[in-house]
Design an enzyme around this catalytic site. Structure first.
Site, PDB file in Angstrom:
ATOM      1  N   GLY A 212       0.834  -1.210   0.000  1.00  0.00           N
ATOM      2  CA  GLY A 212       0.000   0.000   0.000  1.00  0.00           C
ATOM      3  C   GLY A 212       0.856   1.243   0.000  1.00  0.00           C
ATOM      4  CG  ASN A 213      -0.253   4.633  -1.548  1.00  0.00           C
ATOM      5  OD1 ASN A 213      -1.010   5.368  -0.944  1.00  0.00           O
ATOM      6  ND2 ASN A 213      -0.578   4.039  -2.702  1.00  0.00           N
ATOM      7  CG  HIS A 214       2.945   6.721   3.652  1.00  0.00           C
ATOM      8  ND1 HIS A 214       2.907   5.937   4.777  1.00  0.00           N
ATOM      9  CD2 HIS A 214       4.206   6.636   3.162  1.00  0.00           C
ATOM     10  CE1 HIS A 214       4.102   5.400   4.959  1.00  0.00           C
ATOM     11  NE2 HIS A 214       4.906   5.804   3.989  1.00  0.00           N
ATOM     12  CB  ALA A 280      -2.038   7.351  -3.842  1.00  0.00           C
TER      13      ALA A 280
END
Ligand code: C5P
Length: 403
Positions: A212-214, A280
């Site tokens: 995943g990402n932030h 994102a």
């Protein structure tokens, strides 16, 4: 969230018995998120006290041109008051006040404010049956209406005189829903559909872990709220986030992976007039997610990653009438990459975040972005709260997209 949220409402109260309902009206407007100030005719203070209204509205209530009782008298500036307001609601509007408004008299602060206000004005008439039906009143209402004032019709019922008929001020709930509907139908994106992707995607490795990402989704959710406030029907396609949206015009589809997001985008893109891809999206996913939890061992773990669909690029290929907005998050050569992205993905606008700027990008409540249009001109916006940035982005789109 109501369309009245954040709106500056100036409530004018004139001297009718229905002024007692203004107390409920102030509370209701505030409950809908409006910032309310009150201006009263001097005579209306016989019906409801300024103290009640100033306590509820959390602003001083004005009724005189100047406050001479104070040691240092102040002039109450009706021009500022009129300029402050997003809308001026006069409720109750008596036959006397309506008549003076229609002939342009201004012998009190409320009337002077009406004459200097630039915002839309609404009146909720309140008077006895015969006064409401009188040809003078009808003519005054017609004239006000042709001058651009919106009339919130009086309702039928028992009147203060004991007579029964039309003339009662509309109930506060009806006034608020009338205002909301009217604002919505006159909003610039009323009748438009805006599709927004937001948040991260999670690409499963096994039942427990993911790539995943932030991203928190804040920017996309703020954009959805602004678009809804501008009257649009919003289709919000959100990756995993704790955020929720309660605006009645926002329909949220929750997805986990880029493939899920792609599927929902494919179903909705053709309905959209404006599409904003702010998610994102993970660029890669594990080739296959394990059905069982991967056990750790001393050997290195190799994951084979394959590319995810590029949702924005797909929208760029498919677009017909849509105005398409992409986001770019870059750490270096930001402008060059962002301009290339605009062209490669067939966008109309790119919103560039630079991770190098403090207060911009993931996990912050603020953002600093640069907008790049189709002519490749760059418009840097200032660092501001994400909801203000969302507003400025939508205002930019409004200026660029006229149909
Ligand atoms: O190419 P890059 O990932 O930097 O482009 C960012 C833009 O593309 C963002 O608008 C993002 O929402 C969109 N995007 C997408 N699908 C992907 C990757 C990015 O829609 N798989």
């Amino acid at each position: 969230m109501s369309i009245l949220s954040g709106k500056r409402v100036l409530l004018g109260i004139s001297a009718g018995i229905a002024a007692y309902k203004s107390v409920a009206l102030v509370r209701l407007l505030i409950k809908h998120g409006a910032d309310v100030r009150v201006v009263m005719t001097p005579a209306s203070k016989e019906f409801v006290t300024p103290l009640t209204l100033s306590t509820l509205s959390k602003h001083p209530v004005l009724s005189e041109f100047s406050n001479t009782e104070q040691e240092n008298p102040v002039w109450n500036n009706h021009v500022d008051l009129g300029l402050w307001a997003d809308l001026f609601l006069i409720a109750p509007a008596t036959a006397n006040t309506l008549s003076k408004m229609s002939s342009g008299q201004c012998d009190n602060l409320l009337l002077a404010t009406y004459l200097s206000a630039k915002c839309p004005t609404y009146v909720a008439p309140a008077m006895d049956l015969d006064m409401y039906q009188h040809l003078s009143t009808t003519a005054n209402l017609e004239k006000l209406s042709s001058n651009g004032v919106t009339i919130i019709p009086a309702e039928e019922g028992e009147l203060a005189s004991g007579l029964v008929g039309y003339g009662r001020m509309a109930e506060p709930e009806h006034i608020v829903s009338y205002l909301s509907d009217h604002l919505l139908h006159n909003a610039p994106w009323y009748g438009k559909t805006v599709m927004i992707t937001a948040g991260p995607t999670h690409e499963p490795i096994d039942p427990v872990r993911y790539i995943g990402n932030h991203s928190t989704g804040t920017m996309g959710y703020r954009l959805a709220e602004v678009a809804a406030q501008l009257g649009a029907e919003v289709i919000l396609i959100s990756g995993p986030t704790h955020l929720i949206s309660d605006h009645p015009n926002i329909r949220t589809h929750r997805v986990i992976t880029a493939d899920d997001m792609m599927e929902v985008v494919k179903k909705n893109f053709q309905k959209a007039d404006i599409a904003i891809c702010s998610a994102a999206v993970a660029d890669y996913k594990p080739v296959a997610a394990s059905d069982i939890k991967l056990k750790k061992s001393d050997k290195p773990l190799e994951l084979i990653l394959v590319k995810n669909p590029d949702i924005l690029a797909w929208c760029g290929e498919q677009k017909k009438k849509q105005y398409l907005i992409g986001f770019a998050l870059e750490t270096h050569n930001a402008l060059t990459y962002a301009k290339a992205k605009l062209q490669n993905k067939n966008c109309d606008l790119i919103v560039l975040n630079s991770l190098r700027d403090t207060g911009a990008g993931f996990g912050t409540t603020t953002n600093q972005v640069t907008l790049i249009d189709k002519q490749l001109s760059a418009f840097p916006l200032e660092l501001k709260d994400k909801s203000i940035v969302a507003q400025e982005i939508c205002e930019f789109i409004l200026k660029q997209k006229h149909d």
